[in-house]
Design an enzyme around this catalytic site. Structure first.
Site, PDB file in Angstrom:
ATOM      1  CE1 TYR A   1      -3.644   2.579   0.597  1.00  0.00           C
ATOM      2  CE2 TYR A   1      -2.334   3.332   2.465  1.00  0.00           C
ATOM      3  CZ  TYR A   1      -3.389   3.516   1.590  1.00  0.00           C
ATOM      4  OH  TYR A   1      -4.173   4.634   1.693  1.00  0.00           O
TER       5      TYR A   1
ATOM      6  CG  ASP B   1       5.826   3.868   0.769  1.00  0.00           C
ATOM      7  OD1 ASP B   1       6.120   4.557   1.773  1.00  0.00           O
ATOM      8  OD2 ASP B   1       4.661   3.646   0.401  1.00  0.00           O
TER       9      ASP B   1
ATOM     10  CE  LYS C   1       1.111   4.847   8.311  1.00  0.00           C
ATOM     11  NZ  LYS C   1       1.152   4.072   7.105  1.00  0.00           N
TER      12      LYS C   1
HETATM   13  C1  LIG Z   1       0.484   4.644   5.723  1.00  0.00           C
HETATM   14  C2  LIG Z   1       1.241   4.428   4.482  1.00  0.00           C
HETATM   15  C3  LIG Z   1       1.126   5.307   3.388  1.00  0.00           C
HETATM   16  C4  LIG Z   1       0.120   6.417   3.347  1.00  0.00           C
HETATM   17  O1  LIG Z   1       0.360   7.374   4.312  1.00  0.00           O
HETATM   18  P1  LIG Z   1      -0.858   8.370   4.727  1.00  0.00           P
HETATM   19  O2  LIG Z   1      -0.209   9.324   5.674  1.00  0.00           O
HETATM   20  O3  LIG Z   1      -1.892   7.489   5.367  1.00  0.00           O
HETATM   21  O4  LIG Z   1      -1.357   9.007   3.499  1.00  0.00           O
HETATM   22  C5  LIG Z   1       1.946   5.108   2.303  1.00  0.00           C
HETATM   23  N1  LIG Z   1       2.836   4.103   2.278  1.00  0.00           N
HETATM   24  C6  LIG Z   1       2.969   3.242   3.303  1.00  0.00           C
HETATM   25  C7  LIG Z   1       3.997   2.158   3.226  1.00  0.00           C
HETATM   26  C8  LIG Z   1       2.173   3.365   4.431  1.00  0.00           C
HETATM   27  O5  LIG Z   1       2.283   2.477   5.424  1.00  0.00           O
END
Ligand SMILES: *Cc1c(COP(=O)(O)O)cnc(C)c1O
Length: 425
Positions: free
Chosen positions: A144, A239, A267
């Protein structure tokens, strides 16, 4: 503990907010029951509007690595707010934030602050496309990367939990620009590059997947991504929105000793505020406006309150934090494994540092296909059993749980005892 308050709030919320929640992962759709509405949080604990106290293993889905309402972070936020909440003009704080990120992630030679992980991945891919002059993006099934159109293709997290990995509302034309591959499959990656290498702008991945539950990379997988991209002139993008400052201060790239072309953070790096970042090689980042032709902007980007919280958090991430998280994680894993064996229930515990998933399948889980074999009904029953015993676990089989430095051995042992009991329910 009464659930009437949660039920009443949920009914009210559902009238005005789709599904009663502002992000689908907060719903309890796949585990049954009503979501817990939170009144406040402190350290490792959540206090529900229903008056109940929970040991929190969600941690706002990752950011709360030092626990909730850490006094130094609260102080940083309050003193920043008193100086004005947003200026729309540059500050020294933003330079300090960029310098700190670059110090922790040497692969990021320049960095741009944004407000969410979704923005970070979207902007990184635009930069990669602008830099290479190519369109095709490669992602992995079950990863994701936020909710941008072209990334909601075989997506993990809530999209996987709710059975909508390919979202409605994404034009087919847009989805065609994204090719998906099975995670951990180097031959598939090499075959794709052999046939379409000249069209591929970037490969994006979670270097440890958290968004189909915890799935670590097989030895050589991350290396293969970086080297295949380098060979074909594509941009490798780690990511690390979830893994950044989580599996190590410098993320999975520090643990693996790798330097991807670009990195996305969010995060933890935002200190619990809406703050994220993307960056990478100078030659790529110099394509971003106002230096270059790739446009990306944000009214609240680099917000002074958010950056102050982030700086207060980042300076507290020392070796002792990660030693403690590793020890707590190992204790939790061993305890859960004992609870499975004692109850003769099929399951496997997958963990990298303080990211943990108990999959109700034999395992090992290495990709989307093997994750999908998990018994989600069994998970739902276990989740309910934990919740009844005051343990707040992510309400989905396909999510990672997180430990914080505020958790104690007693908190972990309480979760293990709750698991033992829940597996016998
Ligand atoms: C949470 C997450 C996102 C999205 O971040 P948001 O702040 O919720 O938009 C993208 N990539 C990864 C790997 C994530 O865990």
């Amino acid at each position: 503990m009464s659930d009437d308050t949660s039920k009443a709030l949920f009914e009210r919320a559902k009238r005005v907010i789709p599904g009663g929640v502002n992000s689908p992962v907060r719903a309890f759709k796949s585990v049954g029951g009503d979501p817990v509405f939170v009144d406040r949080a402190e350290g490792a604990y959540l206090f529900g509007a229903n008056g109940a106290k929970y040991i929190d293993f969600v941690g706002s889905w990752g950011p709360m690595i030092l626990g909730h309402a850490h006094p130094a972070i609260v102080a940083a936020i309050t003193s920043a707010a008193a100086r004005g909440t947003s200026y729309g003009a540059p500050t020294e704080l933003e330079i300090r934030f960029a310098e700190k990120v670059i110090a922790l992630y040497p692969s990021m030679e320049m960095v741009r602050a944004v407000s969410s992980g979704t923005e970070a991945t979207m902007a990184a891919l635009r930069a990669a496309r602008g830099y290479t002059g190519r369109d095709l993006v490669v992602k992995f099934e079950g990863c994701y990367h936020g909710h941008a159109d072209f990334l909601l293709v075989k997506a993990g997290s809530g999209a996987m939990t709710l059975g909508i990995p390919d979202s409605a509302g994404v034009p087919a034309r847009v989805a065609e620009g994204t090719v998906t591959l099975p995670y951990n499959d180097v031959p598939a990656l090499e075959a794709l590059f052999a046939s379409r290498g000249k069209d591929i702008a970037a490969v994006i991945l979670e270097p440890v997947v958290g968004n189909m539950g915890v799935v670590p990379p097989k030895p050589g997988f991350l290396e293969a991504i970086v080297s295949v991209c380098a060979k074909h002139g594509a941009v490798s993008i780690f990511d690390e929105v979830m893994t950044g400052c989580r599996v190590a201060r410098g993320g999975m790239q520090e643990r693996a000793g790798l330097r991807p072309d670009m990195t996305c953070l969010g995060k933890i790096v935002g200190g619990g505020m809406p703050l994220a970042a993307y960056g990478g090689k100078r030659a790529i980042m110099e394509k971003v406006a106002p230096l270059g032709p790739v446009y990306q902007a944000g009214t609240l980007s680099g917000n002074p309150i958010a950056v102050s919280a982030a700086l207060a958090l980042l300076e507290r991430l020392d070796g002792a934090v990660y030693e403690k998280l590793e020890a707590l994680g190992a204790r939790l894993q061993a305890g859960f494994e004992r609870s499975l064996a004692a109850a003769k229930v099929t399951g496997c515990v997958q963990r990298v540092g303080s990211m943990v998933t108990l999959f109700f399948t034999e395992g090992p889980v290495t990709d989307f296909a093997s994750a999908s074999k998990a018994d989600t009904k069994r998970f739902a029953a276990w989740h309910r059993g934990l919740l009844q015993r005051g343990v707040y676990w992510p309400p989905s089989q396909f999510e990672a749980a997180f430990l914080s430095a505020a958790h104690t051995e007693a908190d972990v042992d309480a979760a293990i005892a709750a698991s033992e009991a829940a597996l016998r329910d």
